[in-house]
Design an enzyme around this catalytic site. Sequence first.
Site, PDB file in Angstrom:
ATOM      1  N   TYR A  84      35.222  12.818  53.537  1.00  0.00           N
ATOM      2  CA  TYR A  84      34.259  11.720  53.418  1.00  0.00           C
ATOM      3  C   TYR A  84      33.104  11.928  54.392  1.00  0.00           C
ATOM      4  O   TYR A  84      31.944  11.715  54.043  1.00  0.00           O
ATOM      5  CB  TYR A  84      34.935  10.363  53.687  1.00  0.00           C
ATOM      6  CG  TYR A  84      33.996   9.209  53.403  1.00  0.00           C
ATOM      7  CD1 TYR A  84      33.913   8.659  52.133  1.00  0.00           C
ATOM      8  CD2 TYR A  84      33.161   8.696  54.402  1.00  0.00           C
ATOM      9  CE1 TYR A  84      33.025   7.624  51.846  1.00  0.00           C
ATOM     10  CE2 TYR A  84      32.268   7.670  54.133  1.00  0.00           C
ATOM     11  CZ  TYR A  84      32.202   7.142  52.855  1.00  0.00           C
ATOM     12  OH  TYR A  84      31.323   6.129  52.580  1.00  0.00           O
ATOM     13  N   PHE A 136       4.376   9.896  38.393  1.00  0.00           N
ATOM     14  CA  PHE A 136       5.605  10.238  37.685  1.00  0.00           C
ATOM     15  C   PHE A 136       6.391   8.943  37.520  1.00  0.00           C
ATOM     16  O   PHE A 136       6.354   8.072  38.382  1.00  0.00           O
ATOM     17  CB  PHE A 136       6.441  11.303  38.414  1.00  0.00           C
ATOM     18  CG  PHE A 136       7.649  11.673  37.612  1.00  0.00           C
ATOM     19  CD1 PHE A 136       7.505  12.446  36.473  1.00  0.00           C
ATOM     20  CD2 PHE A 136       8.911  11.188  37.935  1.00  0.00           C
ATOM     21  CE1 PHE A 136       8.606  12.742  35.667  1.00  0.00           C
ATOM     22  CE2 PHE A 136      10.008  11.485  37.136  1.00  0.00           C
ATOM     23  CZ  PHE A 136       9.851  12.261  36.005  1.00  0.00           C
ATOM     24  N   THR A 137       7.108   8.846  36.395  1.00  0.00           N
ATOM     25  CA  THR A 137       7.727   7.579  36.001  1.00  0.00           C
ATOM     26  C   THR A 137       8.571   6.937  37.115  1.00  0.00           C
ATOM     27  O   THR A 137       8.271   5.831  37.565  1.00  0.00           O
ATOM     28  CB  THR A 137       8.594   7.804  34.755  1.00  0.00           C
ATOM     29  OG1 THR A 137       9.506   8.874  35.016  1.00  0.00           O
ATOM     30  CG2 THR A 137       7.738   8.165  33.545  1.00  0.00           C
ATOM     31  N   ASP A 227       6.542  15.628  46.272  1.00  0.00           N
ATOM     32  CA  ASP A 227       7.620  15.622  45.286  1.00  0.00           C
ATOM     33  C   ASP A 227       7.893  17.100  45.001  1.00  0.00           C
ATOM     34  O   ASP A 227       7.166  17.750  44.262  1.00  0.00           O
ATOM     35  CB  ASP A 227       7.174  14.879  44.029  1.00  0.00           C
ATOM     36  CG  ASP A 227       8.285  14.760  42.993  1.00  0.00           C
ATOM     37  OD1 ASP A 227       9.184  15.626  42.996  1.00  0.00           O
ATOM     38  OD2 ASP A 227       8.246  13.825  42.176  1.00  0.00           O
ATOM     39  N   LYS A 270      16.301  20.037  38.841  1.00  0.00           N
ATOM     40  CA  LYS A 270      15.264  20.862  38.206  1.00  0.00           C
ATOM     41  C   LYS A 270      15.299  22.249  38.854  1.00  0.00           C
ATOM     42  O   LYS A 270      16.172  23.033  38.543  1.00  0.00           O
ATOM     43  CB  LYS A 270      13.887  20.201  38.350  1.00  0.00           C
ATOM     44  CG  LYS A 270      13.881  18.664  38.215  1.00  0.00           C
ATOM     45  CD  LYS A 270      14.087  18.154  36.824  1.00  0.00           C
ATOM     46  CE  LYS A 270      14.207  16.643  36.677  1.00  0.00           C
ATOM     47  NZ  LYS A 270      13.347  15.753  37.410  1.00  0.00           N
ATOM     48  N   ARG A 394       5.967  11.892  26.033  1.00  0.00           N
ATOM     49  CA  ARG A 394       5.293  11.664  27.307  1.00  0.00           C
ATOM     50  C   ARG A 394       3.898  11.152  26.963  1.00  0.00           C
ATOM     51  O   ARG A 394       2.932  11.897  26.912  1.00  0.00           O
ATOM     52  CB  ARG A 394       5.223  12.956  28.140  1.00  0.00           C
ATOM     53  CG  ARG A 394       6.496  13.267  28.914  1.00  0.00           C
ATOM     54  CD  ARG A 394       6.813  12.183  29.890  1.00  0.00           C
ATOM     55  NE  ARG A 394       7.986  12.405  30.740  1.00  0.00           N
ATOM     56  CZ  ARG A 394       8.853  11.448  31.080  1.00  0.00           C
ATOM     57  NH1 ARG A 394       8.730  10.237  30.593  1.00  0.00           N
ATOM     58  NH2 ARG A 394       9.834  11.670  31.892  1.00  0.00           N
ATOM     59  N   PHE A 461      10.701   3.899  28.168  1.00  0.00           N
ATOM     60  CA  PHE A 461      10.889   5.061  27.295  1.00  0.00           C
ATOM     61  C   PHE A 461      12.346   5.467  27.151  1.00  0.00           C
ATOM     62  O   PHE A 461      12.735   6.042  26.140  1.00  0.00           O
ATOM     63  CB  PHE A 461      10.061   6.257  27.791  1.00  0.00           C
ATOM     64  CG  PHE A 461      10.394   6.688  29.197  1.00  0.00           C
ATOM     65  CD1 PHE A 461       9.820   6.059  30.281  1.00  0.00           C
ATOM     66  CD2 PHE A 461      11.287   7.719  29.424  1.00  0.00           C
ATOM     67  CE1 PHE A 461      10.138   6.445  31.580  1.00  0.00           C
ATOM     68  CE2 PHE A 461      11.613   8.107  30.724  1.00  0.00           C
ATOM     69  CZ  PHE A 461      11.034   7.460  31.794  1.00  0.00           C
TER      70      PHE A 461
END
Length: 469
Positions: A84, A136-137, A227, A270, A394, A461
């Site tokens: 943990y 970005f969303t 980002d 990603k 998009r 979306f």
Amino acid sequence: MSDHIKTMGQQFGRRSWAEPWKIKMVEPLTMTTREQRQRAIEEAGYNTFLLRSQDVYIDLLTDSGTSAMSDRQWAGMMLGDEAYAGSANFYRLEAAVQEYYGYRYVVPTHQGRGAEHLISKVEIKQGDVIAGNMYFTTTRVHQELAGGRFVDVIIDEAHDPTSLHPFKGNVDLDKLQRLIDEVGADKMPYVSIAGTVNMAGGQPISMANIRDVQALCHKHGIKVYLDATRMAENAFFIQEREEGYAHKSVREILKEFCSYTDGAWMSAKKDSLVNIGGWLAVNDANVFDKARNLVVIYEGLHTYGGMAGRDMEALAIGIEESVQDDHQRARIGQVRYLGELLNEWGIPIVQPIGGHAVFLDAKRFYPHIPQNEFPAQTLAAELYLDSGIRGMERGIVSAGRDPQTGDHRYPALELVRLTIPRRVYTQAHMDVTAEAVKAVYDQREATRGLQMVYEPEYLRFFQARFARL
Ligand SMILES: *Cc1c(COP(=O)(O)O)cnc(C)c1O
């Protein structure tokens, strides 16, 4: 442009790149009939996010968490230390982020939006203004929920799908300066930079630009956060296109770029070649302290942040694999292969071809469908119907509503993203995909738009439903 890629597609004197790996295990795909797909897309309310993956043949919805891990990463999974507190895998991950991205302090999170949540809560006060190179969303929604307002300061070329600008992810420094003059630097805790810019078509930002952004921001006491989700891919474009970087490695370029920023958040799903994971990293001990305190409320203890030990191990290995030049050449080369086929056939796509996806330009694809009848949503549904290939809208649906006026936002770009998972599909899959897009293009004049019949409040979306007009 590298010679490998320049010669791609030429019939004579051709020298192809190929993937720097071979396949050890395969995952069978389901083939469906048109009748089955008709039923599936109706059940999904014409929203590709609501399809079951069992009904999909080639899944180009996203490159998020869909990449193939290497045998080394799978071996790493067996080294999971599921303690943990103080898992050995966390320290491996922390060291990898420090080594390849160069930041001092690391907070693990379950995925990118977990990190966005933490940094937004730490840095943004009610009434603040966050400038960035296109929204970005999930990033913007966290900035708004923390009390901020997002303002796009990307160069105008980014909103033009035909512009061939090599760095369409660049910040327009005049726009940024004007915003600082207008709202005051004290209302701007940080500038939010993404590399590559997803919503612009996977377009990179240059090293020269981030240096200028840093200089301008620091003059006004504004931080610069990155980002870093696809920053390794961005580094490849800098190597290929920016003067002075042709002989630097992706690894060196990535680290230099990050050095001009004060911290970063990461969706490791990603670039980093894992199915789940993320992190926040900063250089300021005070910000780190606050984020590390918040992580235990929202994600998990500060040495796992919502990831299993084995996930952190796979991620640490994935980071190292993601900065290999050969990997990026094959990854971006495959995306370009698909895009160049569509270019040859006259199908409108965003230029130049981006890093992680080919973006179909639905406005030019369906000029007869007005934007409030959702041309990109329509195109994604038609492509699925034709061949079981799943892409993602998009455009106006993703852009959501303006919180002030309640109206749709009408983005300049109305796109369908065909996102290529890393190390998953072959060149033959790319051929089949291009042929399917061509078949839908040939039917374009007979295609009608959609109406929205269910609309969720946030990130609509993902769950909105549509019906044929
Ligand atoms: C995916 C993504 C995020 C959010 O990350 P998740 O891991 O999906 O939560 C943030 N920024 C960019 C540019 C992304 O592509």
